[in-house]
Scaffold this motif. Structure first.
Motif, PDB file in Angstrom:
ATOM      1  N   LEU A  86      -7.033   0.780   5.327  1.00 39.94           N
ATOM      2  CA  LEU A  86      -8.211  -0.023   4.972  1.00 39.94           C
ATOM      3  C   LEU A  86      -9.481   0.798   5.174  1.00 39.94           C
ATOM      4  CD1 LEU A  86      -7.357  -3.481   6.633  1.00 39.94           C
ATOM      5  CD2 LEU A  86      -7.183  -2.868   4.211  1.00 39.94           C
ATOM      6  N   ALA A 129       0.836  -1.206   0.000  1.00 38.41           N
ATOM      7  CA  ALA A 129       0.000   0.000   0.000  1.00 38.41           C
ATOM      8  C   ALA A 129       0.868   1.253   0.000  1.00 38.41           C
ATOM      9  CB  ALA A 129      -0.928  -0.009   1.216  1.00 38.41           C
ATOM     10  N   ARG A 132      -7.422  10.004  -0.897  1.00 41.06           N
ATOM     11  CA  ARG A 132      -7.398  11.230  -1.699  1.00 41.06           C
ATOM     12  C   ARG A 132      -8.297  12.288  -1.050  1.00 41.06           C
ATOM     13  NH1 ARG A 132      -9.341  13.793  -6.451  1.00 41.06           N
ATOM     14  NH2 ARG A 132      -7.603  14.490  -7.751  1.00 41.06           N
ATOM     15  N   ASN A 133      -9.429  11.858  -0.531  1.00 43.39           N
ATOM     16  CA  ASN A 133     -10.319  12.804   0.155  1.00 43.39           C
ATOM     17  C   ASN A 133      -9.670  13.376   1.417  1.00 43.39           C
ATOM     18  OD1 ASN A 133     -12.323  12.486  -1.747  1.00 43.39           O
ATOM     19  ND2 ASN A 133     -13.333  10.806  -0.632  1.00 43.39           N
ATOM     20  N   GLY A 188      -2.891  10.464  -3.304  1.00 41.32           N
ATOM     21  CA  GLY A 188      -3.826  10.344  -4.424  1.00 41.32           C
ATOM     22  C   GLY A 188      -3.745  11.500  -5.400  1.00 41.32           C
ATOM     23  N   HIS A 243      -9.984   4.044   4.987  1.00 41.23           N
ATOM     24  CA  HIS A 243     -10.189   5.070   3.959  1.00 41.23           C
ATOM     25  C   HIS A 243     -10.270   4.474   2.565  1.00 41.23           C
ATOM     26  CE1 HIS A 243     -10.214   8.926   5.969  1.00 41.23           C
ATOM     27  NE2 HIS A 243      -9.221   8.538   6.756  1.00 41.23           N
ATOM     28  N   GLY A 244      -9.413   3.472   2.304  1.00 40.72           N
ATOM     29  CA  GLY A 244      -9.313   2.959   0.952  1.00 40.72           C
ATOM     30  C   GLY A 244      -8.655   3.987   0.036  1.00 40.72           C
ATOM     31  N   GLY A 245      -8.425   3.587  -1.220  1.00 35.97           N
ATOM     32  CA  GLY A 245      -7.739   4.463  -2.179  1.00 35.97           C
ATOM     33  C   GLY A 245      -8.440   5.801  -2.359  1.00 35.97           C
ATOM     34  N   PRO A 246      -9.736   5.789  -2.735  1.00 34.72           N
ATOM     35  CA  PRO A 246     -10.420   7.065  -2.944  1.00 34.72           C
ATOM     36  C   PRO A 246     -10.485   7.884  -1.654  1.00 34.72           C
ATOM     37  CG  PRO A 246     -11.760   5.196  -3.721  1.00 34.72           C
ATOM     38  CD  PRO A 246     -10.595   4.622  -3.002  1.00 34.72           C
ATOM     39  N   ILE A 288       1.020   4.269  -2.770  1.00 41.02           N
ATOM     40  CA  ILE A 288       0.728   5.669  -2.401  1.00 41.02           C
ATOM     41  C   ILE A 288       1.883   6.589  -2.786  1.00 41.02           C
ATOM     42  CG2 ILE A 288       0.404   7.212  -0.407  1.00 41.02           C
ATOM     43  CD1 ILE A 288      -1.128   4.771   0.909  1.00 41.02           C
TER      44      ILE A 288
END
Lengths: 492, 129, 437
Positions: free
Chosen positions: A348, A130, A356-357, A261, A350-353, A134
């Protein structure tokens, strides 16, 4: 007006040693199921201590009260905004604490057989992958225990690569805006330090850089966005200058909260960087640690990573100690595993998207503060800022009020101070990083507090200079503490 | 009246030198102690240490800053001011007198010519501000 | 998302205040070339429930419900409940390094108590607020000795933890510090003083010894110190099993003590986070790395604590600092502080006594390889059997056996290092003994 806080009870408490009374205990051991032994006989009487003089003797109730009372003397993220610049003091999710304490993970011994440690190894492998994604890098070591330890590891990797190419070189270039760990690290890794100045726009001076990159330069240590919160827009060009002369680019990843992201160091020319899991990835600071400082590298540096490395052996994970180019290990065992669990839990969640947020909100919060405060405080570098904003006390200094005073006055308004007097290129700096986990309400209260304090400086500077007024402890006499150090309790 | 004695020589790094035959006494200037603030620790070399002009002689610390002291002249350290070990605050009180740092045996008298006079030093710190 | 405390409506209000239409606009100054033009290749976020489940599944892939006889620098001791109760408090867990003394007195006071207790245990004058862990504490202690003595060579006993010695080598190399090893006695398992004497010279900054050493033996610190001091070198005493401090006489001969506190209620956690310490004599304090808390008064005359002697540190002295360490292990040191409080003056002694009794019971049923006196670990030969075969048989009984030593000491390939603590049960120890028959 102070809206956030009111005075509340603040219990007095003596030191443990002053509370002790002979014979009090807070423990009970099970009865021995084997014969007791005479310590003098099995250890030799000369090796056995008679007593631990001065050690605490308190009951269980007194122990919990003691530490609970002390805790009430601390400010914490759980109390509110903690806007320390470049520290990313964000909310520490509590589920992370729970999962780090699951028995099979918390009680895993580092030398237990690999086939009985597959869960731990999988956690580490997943976190490595991960972090590589990133940062846009090729390989990650989780071994370093904190950011500065990661820096040391990264520079030693660079040294090893250059040595293999025939010459480890002599110098590390470090911008004048850098954190103090950077030059300290370079020296620890056997290099001398050459500062690189910043331009009036708050970015690295590319022309100056070009003039000083010579065959003695091993690497540039850069922070991006830098400690002003400004993105080094010439980074690609900067990396090309270094690479053209056979030198490398190391990035201090302390400010990764501004990039997740959005942009990846691996895509803009960075050869190695460390991350601070206790900043960007939400693991608790705990009053100064533990942290973790994983280092991510490009392929060319991968052979030199510390041993052991995770290796896939069929369907299982295994530890690989046979890596002839490795720099060796930078600490015992594999790293601050308990911190990895928390960081992975955060990734985990947050996850990928979601990550970015995180960055979008962190940058929005910092820009909102800037917009609301720039009418009241001097902004020495007007370049667009990312996750943090740096003001100076220039206007307030005219009234004899310095950044440290403003910071102390914030305490009366119920906030932890921002970072004071750093970066060094801004005289009287106010370095503010809100992070993404502050609500609009909290930000507005902070902004109101700062504006109110700016007003106080005009009307009543003495109140600000003598702050804080509402704390149980007022300003501490640091001069006497340093002149006549008292570093341990002694009985009267 | 100036607080910078006319019979001293000065450096741009804010040290002063008083010459007494072959021996020099060295300290830091009033300006230096003011810039540092409350001084909490003074680190001095061992007697017998040989230093080149411009080399590091020791350091002076406040709570949040450290300032190196550079040798205004080359020579051998023959005496250090022991009193500063337990009372660094003397450097704030009397930097040009009681709180001298070290005495050195001068090895090259010519080096003194490169140092500033009291007037030049005052002009220099005036300009620095 | 549950960790992001803003509604979209609030975001819009804030964007409007910033004079931009969307959050993306806040990044418009970033050059095209550096922008990531695809989403991160990571799965979408999951719920709290799924996170717990994921880590429960991983934990299930590890050893569960095994009795363990592993030590070798990481020890299984019971963790008093108060430890997690205290460190779970947000005021400790979610605060930063206590630079702002007025609102950090909780952390500062606890660290002052920690420093005091480490001094009481080690017999030193001053202890720092923690290092990352034992191996880096030892390496930093060696660099400290080099600064104090201005000499460039370090001698380390082979009976010091092998991974600690590896770390020392990595730290020493770029400083051009020469690291050499001296041996241990084949019969006693203690350091070989003759070998040390033969390797000693006047350019040696430090002699590093561990006690109890990697083999569990209470080592001959006094002999080593006599040799070291005669040649003007400092003695660095290392410990990995902090519970032993409850019963062993602190060394009067050490100049620097560097150790690992994992035994003090810090879970093994597959290797970290732990907490290291450096303690030393007053006269060396300015060469010591790491944070220090000191006592002073506030403007109202009340007792207060603050970080002090910070001019040694990187944030002030930068490239001339004693170390680059910044973040340390404060919360872990707090765990150790609570542990030391719970056990206290009597309890730590009693706990150490139980460890001693358990290990000597296990040893009485086996044959220790070395005749030196030991605390809660010892080396034993596997005889005709292979260490791996013994451990395999034990795993079937849900017991993790001793550490095979061949990986670290080729000459001990037929031996394992066994550790017993207060948590080792007699029936399991009997099963271990039987597996060697």
């Amino acid at each position: 007006m102070i809206t956030k806080v009111r005075p509340h009870l603040s219990p007095n408490e003596r030191l443990l040693f002053e509370r002790s009374s002979p014979g009090k205990v807070a423990y009970q051991l099970p009865k021995l199921d084997v014969p007791a032994v005479d310590p003098g006989r099995v250890l030799g009487s000369e090796n056995v201590r008679a007593d631990i003089e001065g050690f605490p003797e308190v009951s269980e109730v007194e122990t919990i009260r003691h530490f609970t009372r002390l805790s009430l003397w601390n400010y914490a993220i759980d109390h509110g905004m903690y806007p320390l610049g470049s520290c990313s003091m964000k909310y520490n999710p509590r589920v992370n604490e729970l999962v780090a304490r699951i028995d099979g993970l918390a009680w895993a011994h580092p030398y237990q057989p690999e086939r009985l440690a597959q869960g731990s190894m999988e956690v580490m492998a997943r976190l490595e992958a991960a972090l590589a994604e990133i940062t846009g890098m090729d390989a990650v070591t989780l071994q370093p225990a904190a950011g500065a330890h990661g820096e040391l590891t990264g520079i030693l990797l660079i040294r090893a690569l250059l040595e293999k190419r025939g010459n480890p070189r002599k110098k590390i270039l470090i911008p004048d805006s850098a954190h103090g760990t950077n030059p300290a690290t370079a020296v620890l890794a056997g290099y001398t330090v050459e500062p690189v100045r910043s331009t009036s726009a708050g970015m690295l001076d590319v022309a100056a850089l070009e003039g000083i990159v010579d065959p003695d330069v091993a690497a540039l240590m850069i922070t991006n966005p830098n400690t002003l919160g400004v993105f080094e827009e010439n980074i690609v060009c900067v990396a090309e200058i270094l690479h053209a002369k056979g030198a490398l680019v190391y990035m201090d990843g302390a400010n990764m909260n501004a990039l997740m992201g959005i942009a990846r160091p691996g895509d803009f020319g960075v050869d190695a960087l460390h991350l601070n899991l206790h900043k960007t990835f939400s693991t608790p600071h705990g009053g100064g640690g533990p942290g973790a400082g994983p280092v991510a590298v490009k392929k060319a540096l991968e052979p030199f990573l510390p041993v052991p490395r995770l290796r896939r052996a069929g369907k299982k994970w295994a530890w690989d100690y046979q890596r002839k180019h490795s720099i060796g290990r930078v600490r015992a065992f594999y790293g601050n595993f308990g911190v990895f669990v928390r960081a992975l839990a955060y990734i985990l969640a947050h996850g990928g998207p979601g990550l970015r947020n995180v960055t979008l909100d962190a940058v929005l919060n910092a820009n909102y503060i800037r917009k609301k405060l720039e009418a009241y405080f001097d902004l020495p570098y007007p370049a667009p800022n990312m996750h943090e904003v740096v003001f100076s006390d220039e206007r307030q200094a005219e009234k004899g009020v310095r950044t440290g005073d403003l910071a102390k006055r914030l305490i009366d308004y119920g906030f932890h101070p921002y970072t004071v007097s750093f970066p060094l290129i801004v005289p009287g700096a106010l370095m503010i990083e809100p992070t993404e986990t502050e609500s609009k309400h909290e930000l507005d209260q902070f902004i109101d507090a700062m504006i109110a304090i700016a007003g106080e400086v005009e009307r009543d500077p003495e109140t600000v200079r003598a702050a804080p007024h509402g704390t149980r402890t007022s300003r501490a006499d640091e001069v006497t503490a340093a002149r006549k150090p008292v570093l341990r309790w002694k009985s009267a | 009246m100036s607080i910078y004695p006319k019979n001293f020589r000065y450096t741009r790094e804010h040290e002063w030198v008083r010459v007494d035959g072959n021996t020099v006494t060295i300290g830091i200037t009033d300006h230096a102690q003011q810039e540092l603030g409350d001084i909490v620790f003074v680190d001095l070399p061992k007697t017998g240490t040989r230093v080149e002009q411009g080399g590091t002689l020791g350091s002076v610390e406040s709570v949040k800053a450290v300032s190196d002291v550079y040798a205004p002249v080359s020579g051998e350290v023959i005496e250090i001011n022991q009193a500063l070990a337990t009372a660094p605050e003397k450097l704030n009180a009397d930097p040009h007198g009681e709180a001298w740092l070290v005495k050195m045996r001068l090895s090259a008298t010519k080096e003194l010519e490169r140092l500033l006079s009291a007037a030049d030093y005052q002009a220099y710190i005036g300009a620095e501000k | 998302m549950r960790y992001l405390p803003k509604s979209d409506f609030e975001r819009c209000e804030m964007l409007e205040a910033c004079g931009v239409a969307s959050a993306e606009d806040l990044f418009s100054h970033l050059p095209e070339a550096v922008r990531l033009k695809r989403p991160l290749d990571l799965p979408p976020g999951v719920s709290e429930y799924e996170i717990v489940q994921y880590f429960r599944d991983r934990a299930a892939e590890n050893a569960n419900g095994y009795a363990s006889f592993l030590g070798a620098g990481v020890y299984s001791h019971f963790r008093p409940v108060l430890v997690d109760t205290v460190v779970a408090r947000g005021e400790f867990l979610t605060s930063y390094t206590p630079y702002q003394a007025e609102i950090s007195q909780g952390t500062l006071t606890a660290i002052f108590e920690f420093q005091t207790m480490i001094c009481q245990l080690t017999g030193m004058d001053v202890a720092n607020a923690s290092m990352y862990e034992g191996s880096t504490a030892m390496a930093e202690a060696a660099l400290m000795a080099v600064r104090v003595t201005r000499k460039g060579r370090v001698l380390v006993a082979r009976s010091v933890h092998p991974e600690y010695r590896e770390v020392l080598g990595v730290y020493a190399k770029p400083q051009r510090i020469l690291v050499e090893e001296f041996g241990y006695l084949a019969d006693a398992g203690a350091l070989d003083a003759e070998d040390l004497e033969s390797k000693m010279d006047d350019q040696t900054a430090a002699v590093i010894v561990q006690s109890p050493n990697f083999f569990g033996i209470v080592d001959r610190v006094k002999e080593a110190a006599e040799i070291a001091h005669r040649h003007g070198a400092l003695v660095i005493l290392v410990f990995t099993e902090a519970v032993s401090l409850g019963i062993l006489e602190p060394s009067a001969d050490a100049d620097i003590v560097a150790g690992e506190l994992q035994s003090f209620a810090i879970s093994p956690s597959y290797g970290g986070p732990y907490a290291g310490i450096i303690a030393t004599r007053d006269k060396y304090v300015r060469q010591m790395p790491g944070r220090l808390v000191g006592q002073t008064t506030d403007t109202r005359g009340n007792r207060a604590f603050c970080l002090t002697l910070a001019t040694r540190e990187q944030h002030i002295r930068r490239e001339k600092a004693t170390s680059n360490i910044c973040t340390n292990q404060a919360l872990i040191a707090l765990m150790a502080t609570v542990f030391m409080t719970v056990y206290g003056r009597r309890g730590l002694r009693e706990l150490a006594g139980q460890n001693l009794a358990k290990a000597h019971y296990l040893a009485s049923r086996l044959k220790p390889r070395f005749c030196g006196k030991f605390f809660n670990e010892f080396v034993t030969s596997t005889g005709d059997k292979a260490a791996e075969a013994i451990n395999k048989a034990l795993l079937k009984k849900k017991i993790i056996g001793g550490l095979p030593l061949g990986r670290f000491y080729p000459e001990l390939a037929d031996s394992v290092l066994l550790c017993a603590t207060e948590m080792s049960e007699r029936a399991d120890m009997d099963a271990v003994a039987e597996a060697f028959q």
